[in-house]
Scaffold this motif. Structure first.
Motif, mmCIF file in Angstrom:
data_model
loop_
_atom_site.group_PDB
_atom_site.id
_atom_site.type_symbol
_atom_site.label_atom_id
_atom_site.label_comp_id
_atom_site.label_asym_id
_atom_site.label_seq_id
_atom_site.Cartn_x
_atom_site.Cartn_y
_atom_site.Cartn_z
ATOM 1 N N LEU A 1 -8.373 -5.273 6.366
ATOM 2 C CA LEU A 1 -7.565 -6.461 6.641
ATOM 3 C C LEU A 1 -8.084 -7.285 7.810
ATOM 4 O O LEU A 1 -7.462 -8.271 8.204
ATOM 5 N N THR A 2 -9.223 -6.881 8.381
ATOM 6 C CA THR A 2 -9.730 -7.640 9.523
ATOM 7 C C THR A 2 -10.466 -8.904 9.078
ATOM 8 O O THR A 2 -10.994 -9.627 9.902
ATOM 9 N N GLN B 1 -11.439 -11.621 14.208
ATOM 10 C CA GLN B 1 -10.072 -11.968 13.808
ATOM 11 C C GLN B 1 -9.236 -12.363 15.029
ATOM 12 O O GLN B 1 -8.479 -13.337 14.981
ATOM 13 N N ASP C 1 1.759 1.716 -3.105
ATOM 14 C CA ASP C 1 2.017 0.823 -1.985
ATOM 15 C C ASP C 1 0.793 -0.033 -1.683
ATOM 16 O O ASP C 1 -0.294 0.237 -2.185
ATOM 17 N N PHE D 1 2.532 6.539 3.870
ATOM 18 C CA PHE D 1 1.720 6.356 2.675
ATOM 19 C C PHE D 1 0.392 7.104 2.800
ATOM 20 O O PHE D 1 -0.137 7.274 3.897
ATOM 21 N N VAL E 1 -3.561 -10.866 11.872
ATOM 22 C CA VAL E 1 -3.993 -10.334 10.569
ATOM 23 C C VAL E 1 -3.574 -11.214 9.393
ATOM 24 O O VAL E 1 -4.346 -11.412 8.461
ATOM 25 N N ALA F 1 -5.681 -0.731 5.139
ATOM 26 C CA ALA F 1 -5.566 -1.634 6.293
ATOM 27 C C ALA F 1 -6.898 -1.950 6.959
ATOM 28 O O ALA F 1 -7.066 -3.027 7.519
ATOM 29 N N ARG F 2 -7.859 -1.016 6.899
ATOM 30 C CA ARG F 2 -9.108 -1.292 7.611
ATOM 31 C C ARG F 2 -9.878 -2.457 7.002
ATOM 32 O O ARG F 2 -10.818 -2.969 7.609
ATOM 33 N N TYR G 1 -13.718 5.456 -4.132
ATOM 34 C CA TYR G 1 -14.941 5.842 -3.411
ATOM 35 C C TYR G 1 -14.732 7.181 -2.717
ATOM 36 O O TYR G 1 -13.626 7.483 -2.259
ATOM 37 N N ASN G 2 -15.789 7.977 -2.609
ATOM 38 C CA ASN G 2 -15.683 9.243 -1.882
ATOM 39 C C ASN G 2 -15.823 8.984 -0.375
ATOM 40 O O ASN G 2 -16.015 7.837 0.043
ATOM 41 N N THR G 3 -15.719 10.058 0.411
ATOM 42 C CA THR G 3 -15.731 9.870 1.872
ATOM 43 C C THR G 3 -17.061 9.302 2.377
ATOM 44 O O THR G 3 -17.121 8.717 3.445
ATOM 45 N N ASP H 1 -0.947 -0.201 0.911
ATOM 46 C CA ASP H 1 -2.023 0.521 1.598
ATOM 47 C C ASP H 1 -2.980 1.173 0.588
ATOM 48 O O ASP H 1 -4.143 1.403 0.894
ATOM 49 N N GLN H 2 -2.456 1.507 -0.606
ATOM 50 C CA GLN H 2 -3.330 2.036 -1.654
ATOM 51 C C GLN H 2 -4.142 0.876 -2.249
ATOM 52 O O GLN H 2 -5.334 0.994 -2.486
ATOM 53 N N LYS I 1 -8.074 7.689 6.357
ATOM 54 C CA LYS I 1 -8.313 8.251 5.026
ATOM 55 C C LYS I 1 -8.023 9.760 5.019
ATOM 56 O O LYS I 1 -8.534 10.492 5.859
ATOM 57 N N ILE J 1 -0.719 1.361 11.803
ATOM 58 C CA ILE J 1 -1.471 0.755 10.696
ATOM 59 C C ILE J 1 -2.937 1.173 10.740
ATOM 60 O O ILE J 1 -3.666 1.018 9.760
ATOM 61 N N ALA J 2 -3.358 1.738 11.860
ATOM 62 C CA ALA J 2 -4.695 2.344 11.967
ATOM 63 C C ALA J 2 -5.813 1.400 11.565
ATOM 64 O O ALA J 2 -6.726 1.767 10.851
ATOM 65 N N MET J 3 -5.725 0.141 12.029
ATOM 66 C CA MET J 3 -6.834 -0.774 11.732
ATOM 67 C C MET J 3 -7.601 -1.178 12.987
ATOM 68 O O MET J 3 -8.498 -1.988 12.930
ATOM 69 N N SER K 1 -5.080 -5.690 15.498
ATOM 70 C CA SER K 1 -6.515 -5.360 15.541
ATOM 71 C C SER K 1 -7.009 -5.049 16.941
ATOM 72 O O SER K 1 -8.185 -4.751 17.132
ATOM 73 N N PHE L 1 -9.716 1.131 -2.728
ATOM 74 C CA PHE L 1 -10.972 1.701 -2.229
ATOM 75 C C PHE L 1 -10.935 3.227 -2.138
ATOM 76 O O PHE L 1 -11.851 3.904 -2.595
ATOM 77 N N ASP L 2 -9.852 3.758 -1.549
ATOM 78 C CA ASP L 2 -9.819 5.206 -1.325
ATOM 79 C C ASP L 2 -9.576 5.990 -2.608
ATOM 80 O O ASP L 2 -9.720 7.217 -2.619
ATOM 81 N N ALA M 1 -15.629 -7.491 12.940
ATOM 82 C CA ALA M 1 -14.643 -8.287 12.194
ATOM 83 C C ALA M 1 -13.305 -8.327 12.931
ATOM 84 O O ALA M 1 -12.628 -9.349 12.955
ATOM 85 N N ALA M 2 -12.925 -7.198 13.545
ATOM 86 C CA ALA M 2 -11.656 -7.142 14.285
ATOM 87 C C ALA M 2 -11.699 -8.131 15.455
ATOM 88 O O ALA M 2 -10.740 -8.862 15.712
#
Lengths: 472, 195
Positions: free
Chosen positions: B32-33, A89, B22, A432, A38, B29-30, B50-52, B24-25, A438, A411-413, A67, B46-47, A85-86
């Motif tokens: 980061l690919t 990477q 932080d 966090f 990453v 992470a999604r 943007y809405n869901t 993540d805000q 989300k 990290i849920a990615m 990933s 983003f969160d 993309a994952a």
């Protein structure tokens, strides 16, 4: 050299290539550079743009963890990546490692795993070393008496090109933990209690040494959990002085010194501990015997309290906002909150002792209907060891999922995540907002607390499951 | 390698007053690919934006204006805590920010931001409070004199690491400095090998 140096002072001094001046930071030598998919691609791009080679591929080791899917490949051998993309990477790191002659513990490698699990496992992480990685949980390796810290991608490029980083010496803090941890209380609980005490930014600008009788009696796994969480108090560096526990753990591993070299190394390692009169900029004392199993109740890791207590009333707008996000009613016991998912894994708590502790509670019991429980070992090696002990059978028979190694829901990615609004009890390190998907609400806890919560379908105290043979 | 030098910036502010924002805000992470630094600005916060269904909500202080007029982000204490992802400053820069002002900025974020032409500015609590309650204020950040000026009658100084400051003022990146040290690095390695 004076005789009032701390462990941190000694580690720092031994790695100075060019000393710090008012105009520029120290040039600090790096003994071990860990790389993952990453935070490295853009660093390799900079090297390519400049026509620079990786200077010390022999001190660099890479793995795939963030990933990568934790579900196995399909019948055509294709892995279920979350996105194209994952996959790209992952392929990018494979190409970069091949191009620069870096050993990659890639897919299918029996040593692959979470970067902060495999470093120690292979004996790469040793006392006295400097260890960096483009990952804030690099402080984990400090458990061995190493100077280990997370860096950004630009610095990953610096280390690849020069084997050094530019760094000013931070201030030092010693956290002295005395007293015996009570049954059912783990290193994770100690870490959360410390963070709750000093705050999410309490360690900012400091290198933390964890000391005291409690820390001395922790296993290496426990020390790793403790140092791992340093960054959640804002400290880039967390460390424990090496001792017999450390030497025993390191000896015999693939990259550890052997024979006479090991004896010599141990002699060098023994003198790393802080001198008796070492100076620290700040010192904190913790009574570890008073700590209960901890859970977080907010959206920052410092919002932590004993699992058997109740939701505190909000004292500020920030706390109010966090309480609203978590949907925890004030004055209600934490155990009143129903759990949707449980995650046991991550660089904080995915080691064999963590899995044993969770299995001790799940053995012969069932995960509550409607709760999804994921158990993700930290490495291929841990997976094999756990399976040799039939821990996987315990988890599967309880109704939990036993997955392939990786960072997973921490990290849920990689596609492993919760759904909006779900409450997840997680052995990872960050609660966090949205960290685990989300709108997901995260409660951080020890493996035992996570396992107990999976069984009860609500936030649960693991101590009621303590019985002969249940070593949590 | 050269970057656009950072000397003096006059712009209006956007205020995100939350504590402990932080990484993540800043960039979930999604996102980061990616294998590049480009285009992360559209995913910044983003969160929050943007809405869901992925539609822009347009109710965030970050939307509904021309980013070029608002290049200074004022944020609550402990901004940028969490992960070491450099994607956070990349995303903020790509969105259009050139400076982040707070009373307290997390270490790794600060270090990463300085290497990407995004100036992290830590000001005293009083100045911070003044900035927090006046979103849209015109602020001048002068890196040479290390001063922050709000409007015409408020001025304060800030600290910034000397080497990073020099690099920003001159528009050079620190890798060149490290590469110049290679003979010293090699000598260090030889010394260690002899031990």
């Amino acid at each position: 050299m004076n005789n009032r140096q701390s462990l941190f002072d000694k580690l720092w001094e031994q790695h100075i290539v060019v000393p710090e001046t008012p105009e520029s930071p120290a040039v600090l030598y790096i003994d071990l550079h860990l790389v993952h998919e990453v935070t490295s691609p853009q660093a390799f791009t900079v090297l390519a743009e400049r026509g620079v080679k990786v200077r010390r591929p022999d001190l660099t080791i890479a793995t795939l963890d963030h990933s990568t899917p934790t579900l196995p490949a399909n019948e055509n051998g294709e892995l279920p990546y979350a996105t194209p993309a994952a996959k790209e990477q992952v392929e990018t790191l494979i190409e970069n490692c091949a191009h620069h002659n870096i050993r990659l513990l890639g897919l299918g490698d029996p040593d692959r795993g979470i970067v902060h699990v495999i470093g120690p496992e292979l004996g790469l992480t040793q006392p006295g070393k400097t260890v960096v990685c483009g990952d804030s949980h690099t402080s984990t390796h400090g458990a061995f008496g190493a100077l280990a810290f997370g860096i950004g991608t630009t610095e990953v490029g610096h280390v690849l090109a020069s084997q050094c980083v530019l760094q000013r010496k931070p201030k030092s803090m010693r956290i002295v933990c005395d007293g015996e941890l009570q049954p059912g209380v783990a290193a994770k609980d100690l870490a959360l209690a410390i963070i709750a005490e000093i705050g999410a930014d309490g360690g900012q600008g400091f290198a933390i040494e964890f000391a005291g009788e409690t820390v001395r009696t922790l296993s290496m796994e426990g020390r790793m959990t403790l140092c791992n969480m340093s960054i959640e108090a804002g400290a880039r560096f967390g460390m424990v002085a090496p001792d017999e526990t450390t030497f025993e753990w390191v000896a015999g591993r693939e990259y550890a010194p052997k024979g006479e070299a090991l004896e010599k190394a141990i002699n060098d390692w023994k003198v790393l501990a802080s001198d008796e009169d070492a100076d620290f900029d700040k010192e904190i004392k913790i009574d570890a015997s008073a700590i209960a199993p901890m859970v977080t109740f907010g959206v920052s890791p410092d919002a932590a309290a004993p699992v058997d207590s109740e939701m505190p009333a909000a004292q500020s707008n920030v706390e109010q906002h966090a309480a609203e996000y978590m949907k925890f009613d004030p004055q209600q016991p934490f155990s009143a909150n129903a759990v949707d998912r449980v995650f046991i894994g991550s660089c904080t708590n995915s080691r064999l002792s963590d899995l044993r502790s969770a299995a001790a509670i799940m053995r012969g019991r069932k995960v509550k209907d409607g709760v999804v429980a994921l158990v993700v070992p930290g490495s291929e090696s841990i997976k094999r060891e756990a399976e040799a002990e039939n821990l996987h059978t315990v988890f599967i028979e309880a109704g939990a999922e036993w997955r392939e190694p990786g960072c997973s829901m921490c990290i849920a990615m990689n596609g492993d995540q919760g759904l909006p609004g779900e409450l997840v009890v997680s052995t990872s390190n960050r609660n966090f907002i949205g960290r685990q998907g989300k709108g997901v609400r995260t409660v951080l806890a020890s493996p035992a607390t996570a396992a107990a919560s999976a069984i009860e379908g609500r936030i649960a105290d693991p101590r009621k499951y303590l019985e002969a043979g249940n070593d949590v | 390698m050269m970057f656009e030098p950072f000397q003096r910036l006059t712009s209006r502010t956007i205020v995100l007053s939350q504590e402990n924002i932080d990484t993540d805000q800043i960039i979930p992470a999604r996102f980061l690919t990616t294998t590049s630094k480009e285009g992360l600005g559209q995913s910044v916060f983003f969160d929050w934006r943007y809405n869901t269904e992925g539609r822009l909500r347009n109710d965030s202080p970050l939307d509904g204006f021309a980013p070029s007029e608002f290049e200074i982000l004022v944020a609550g204490p402990n901004f940028g805590c969490g992960s070491s992802r450099e994607h956070a400053p990349w995303a903020l820069s790509d969105f259009g920010f050139r400076a982040v002002v707070s009373s307290d900025i997390a270490d790794i974020f600060k270090s990463n931001a300085l290497k990407n032409g995004l100036l992290p500015v830590e000001v005293d609590k009083k100045t911070h409070q003044q900035l927090m309650k006046t979103p849209g204020a015109e602020v001048t950040i002068d890196l040479e004199s290390q001063t922050v000026r709000i409007g015409h009658d408020w001025q304060t100084v800030f600290e910034v690491e000397a080497f990073a400051r020099r690099c920003l003022l001159d528009g050079v990146d620190p890798l060149g400095h490290l590469i110049k040290q290679l003979p010293t690095i090699e000598a260090y390695e030889r010394r260690r090998d002899e031990l």
